[in-house]
Write an enzyme that holds these catalytic residues in place. Structure first.
Site, short mmCIF file in Angstrom:
data_model
loop_
_atom_site.label_atom_id
_atom_site.label_comp_id
_atom_site.label_asym_id
_atom_site.label_seq_id
_atom_site.Cartn_x
_atom_site.Cartn_y
_atom_site.Cartn_z
N GLU A 21 0.80 -1.21 0.00
CA GLU A 21 0.00 0.00 0.00
C GLU A 21 0.85 1.28 0.00
OE1 GLU A 21 -3.09 -0.26 -0.30
OE2 GLU A 21 -3.67 1.83 0.00
N ASP A 22 1.86 1.31 0.82
CA ASP A 22 2.56 2.58 1.09
C ASP A 22 3.96 2.69 0.50
OD1 ASP A 22 0.36 3.24 2.49
OD2 ASP A 22 1.23 2.94 4.48
#
Ligand code: MN
Length: 701
Positions: free
Chosen positions: A76-77
């Site tokens: 996700e990041d």
């Protein structure tokens, strides 16, 4: 501050060294991936995944869940893709991380309660591995614990979502400790003032309460001892959210709730539960209508316990819950209870879904001792082993469909008209085949076109009853309309011989005929004629004056090629536009069109009533199959040459069949599609140009 070393120490309790080292590796990998990122609080980002792993370690979750916890925000990041995690840590961990990321991506918009429930189910259905949910819940729990640095609106938004989605999921899975903490944290974020007021009231009373709680606890313990009943008695505090909900839902004042003293008695067997109940009812007077037997009739999440309220010394109300150790364990940790104490069982237990099954099984056994487990089991089964999928409409509404459902099922679920006019679909914004099975979390858009019709082929892949019956209904109606239309033309044609037509006939005459012939109505009669159950000529003759002279008209009925399902072309002679044709009515099949010279109808030539003279419509468009027999010199690649000659003439080949072949010649039978005789002669011309050709001819029956 928690460290990986501290966690590793803790894991020593229940994991072996290899597994702990894998968890360490995942930690270092995540630390590097998140390098330079920090949380709102200013702490390095890695503190978050580490904390999530710690929460899971408390539940004694396996090493793969802990690794997934370390890596859960990496896709996700950071710039790292799923296949990198796969390469580093294997497919299972990569799937877990991917599953958690997918849940993070889901956006929950609508507030409606039913919508929230579907959303919970969708989340569960999307997580093919139950551990995905446990990692996600731990992630959410840690985020809720560290809401502090966020702006109040954002805190409230996250809390709202937690309350609507994640706390109920924890409840469904029996993870009560999770649920209580999540609810209390949400309460503090959404109603900070009220939470503070309730908490300070609790604190103020704590001193007085403590003494009284200890006295009641002792009295109950002594009583059990005297009666030789096994069981430990615990005072219990009500949690913030449940106090607030009681105030709101039951309209009680804070002191009314706080002045109730709550205890739990945990014992060894179901039998003891009921004996203890009887015994405390003797000891303190029970309040009427406050007894609940959740052992015989468990709550839908599997919760089991006996609840009763007693009136203690000086009229103090005392709430008592009585349950077995197993029930206590299930009540607090639900599905996670199976990881807590049973980490080193046989192979079966190491598969997460089978642990989930064991959980269900365990609850089932407990309930079989007393009570009706059906409702509960249905509920849990749906959640853990879903037969349903949950998909989004373009407006973000969630629809429930059975597993295996396609876009066509979805279209019919939206509305029959949408299904009937459906021509295509977009799944997650990409054009996709209508037959593709949908997956939970997909968003579906149906493309419709005015005048579009359902396709009979859809019946081979739709799974919902609604889609199936709507498509069948449509096809049946169309068949009926086609039959009626054909019947009308046949009857009109027959009436021409009597110099009249259906429209010119006297209505009373028709009504008399219908009554006499026991036909339902005119369209029923026409349908019967169209399907070949009645002879148009005979009907016509009886409709008009039977004595009238019969005249054969020159005009033949025109065939336009689009008469639909009740008109078909005979396979024996394969007539094509340009051929002289006749129609034969056969019962149940409607009209079959033959080549006028077809041998199969020579017997019928006497029976003029069953033969209809036909001619082709000049405007006719379409493809018709014919059979050709080609004799060629046997040379390498000769079939390919024939095929390309046919293709050059714009005709398509449906089948090729080599009939005979020897060293020098070959006989080949072809079925090709042409638009009519002109087209066919063009095809034959091209084939004749081949130097290998000996002979080409059309085959009729
Ligand atoms: Mn996270």
């Amino acid at each position: 501050m928690p460290t990986i070393d501290a966690l590793a120490n803790r894991l020593n309790e229940y994991l072996d060294t290899d597994q702990i080292n894998l968890v360490r590796r995942a930690y270092y990998y995540a630390e590097q991936a998140h390098d330079g990122q920090s949380r709102r609080s200013g702490e390095p980002y890695i503190t978050h995944p580490l904390a999530v792993a710690n929460i899971l370690a408390e539940m004694h979750m396996d090493h793969q869940s802990l690794m997934a916890a370390m890596l859960h925000d990496v896709i996700e990041d950071t710039a790292i893709a799923k296949n990198h995690i796969d390469k580093q840590f294997g497919g299972t961990v990569a799937d877990l991380v991917d599953g958690v990321s997918k849940l993070t991506h889901l956006e929950f918009e609508t507030k409606a309660e039913e919508q929230a429930e579907n959303f919970q189910k969708m989340a569960l259905a999307m997580a093919q591995d139950i551990r995905v949910i446990l990692v996600k819940l731990s992630d959410r729990l840690h985020n809720m614990r560290t809401l502090g640095p966020l702006r109040p609106e954002k805190r409230r938004r996250i809390a709202r979502e937690t309350l609507d989605i994640y706390a109920p999921i924890a409840l469904r899975l029996g993870l009560n400790d999770f649920r209580i903490e999540l609810e209390d944290l949400c309460m503090r974020a959404i109603h900070p003032m009220r939470a503070e007021r309730i908490e300070s009231a609790i604190n103020q009373r704590r001193g007085n309460r403590k003494q009284l709680v200890a006295r009641i606890e002792q009295a109950l313990s002594d009583h059990l001892m005297a009666e030789s009943l096994p069981g430990r008695v615990m005072g219990r505090e009500k949690h913030l959210a449940s106090i607030y909900n009681k105030m709101k839902e039951q309209g009680k004042s804070l002191s009314e709730i706080l002045d109730v003293y709550a205890f739990r008695i945990v014992t060894n067997s179901v039998d003891s539960c009921y004996r203890i109940l009887g015994s405390v009812h003797n000891f303190y007077k029970p309040m009427p209508n406050r007894f609940k037997d959740y052992i015989a009739i468990p709550k839908v999440n599997g919760y089991q316990s006996l609840h009763t309220t007693l009136i203690g010394m000086n009229g103090v109300p005392i709430e008592v819950q009585i349950r077995t150790e197993d029930m206590e364990e299930m009540a607090n940790n639900g599905i996670a209870a199976h990881w807590l104490y049973k980490t080193n069982e046989g192979d079966d237990a190491s598969i997460p879904q089978s642990r989930a099954r064991m959980w269900v099984q365990g609850l089932l056994e407990m309930q079989n001792q007393a009570g009706n487990p059906l409702e509960f089991i249905e509920n849990v089964k749906i959640d853990l082993f879903p037969d349903e999928i949950y998909v989004f409409t373009p407006k973000g509404k969630i629809m429930e469909l059975p597993k295996g459902a396609t876009a066509v099922d979805f279209a019919y679920a939206v509305h029959t008209d949408v299904g009937n006019a459906c021509v295509g679909c977009m799944i997650n914004k990409k054009v996709a085949p209508l037959s593709r099975p949908l997956e939970s979390g997909d968003s579906i858009k149906i493309i419709t076109a005015p005048g579009a019709h359902p396709n009979g082929a859809w019946l081979s892949f739709v799974v919902t009853g609604k889609a199936r019956s709507a498509i069948r209904h449509y096809l049946k109606n169309r068949r009926r309309n086609d039959s009626e239309e054909l019947g009308r033309r046949l009857l009109d044609k027959a009436l021409q011989d009597f110099n009249t037509s259906i429209d010119q006939l006297d209505e009373d005459l028709i009504a008399d005929y219908l009554a006499e012939d026991e036909a339902e109505n005119l369209s029923g009669l026409l349908e019967e004629i169209g399907l070949g159950h009645r002879m148009a000529y005979l009907v016509a003759r009886r409709l008009v004056n039977p004595e009238a002279e019969q005249v054969h008209a020159e005009d033949a009925m025109t065939i336009g090629g689009n008469e639909g399902m009740v008109l078909s072309y005979a396979k024996c002679c394969r007539p094509i536009p340009g051929d002289p044709i006749v129609g034969v009515i056969s019962a149940g099949k409607g009209m079959v069109i033959h080549y006028d010279g077809c041998r199969n109808i020579s017997d019928l030539k006497e029976d003029q009533d069953r033969l209809i003279h036909l001619k082709w419509d000049k405007e006719l468009h379409g493809e018709f199959l014919v059979e050709l027999r080609v004799e060629v010199k046997n040379q390498r690649g000769v079939i390919a040459k024939i095929a390309s000659a046919i293709a050059l003439a714009d005709a398509s080949i449906e089948s090729i069949n080599v009939l005979e072949k020897d060293a020098s010649t070959g006989q080949i039978q072809l079925t090709i599609a042409v638009s009519g005789r002109l087209h066919l002669s063009d095809v034959m011309k091209r084939v004749r140009k081949m130097k290998e050709l000996i002979k080409v001819s059309r085959v009729r029956g």
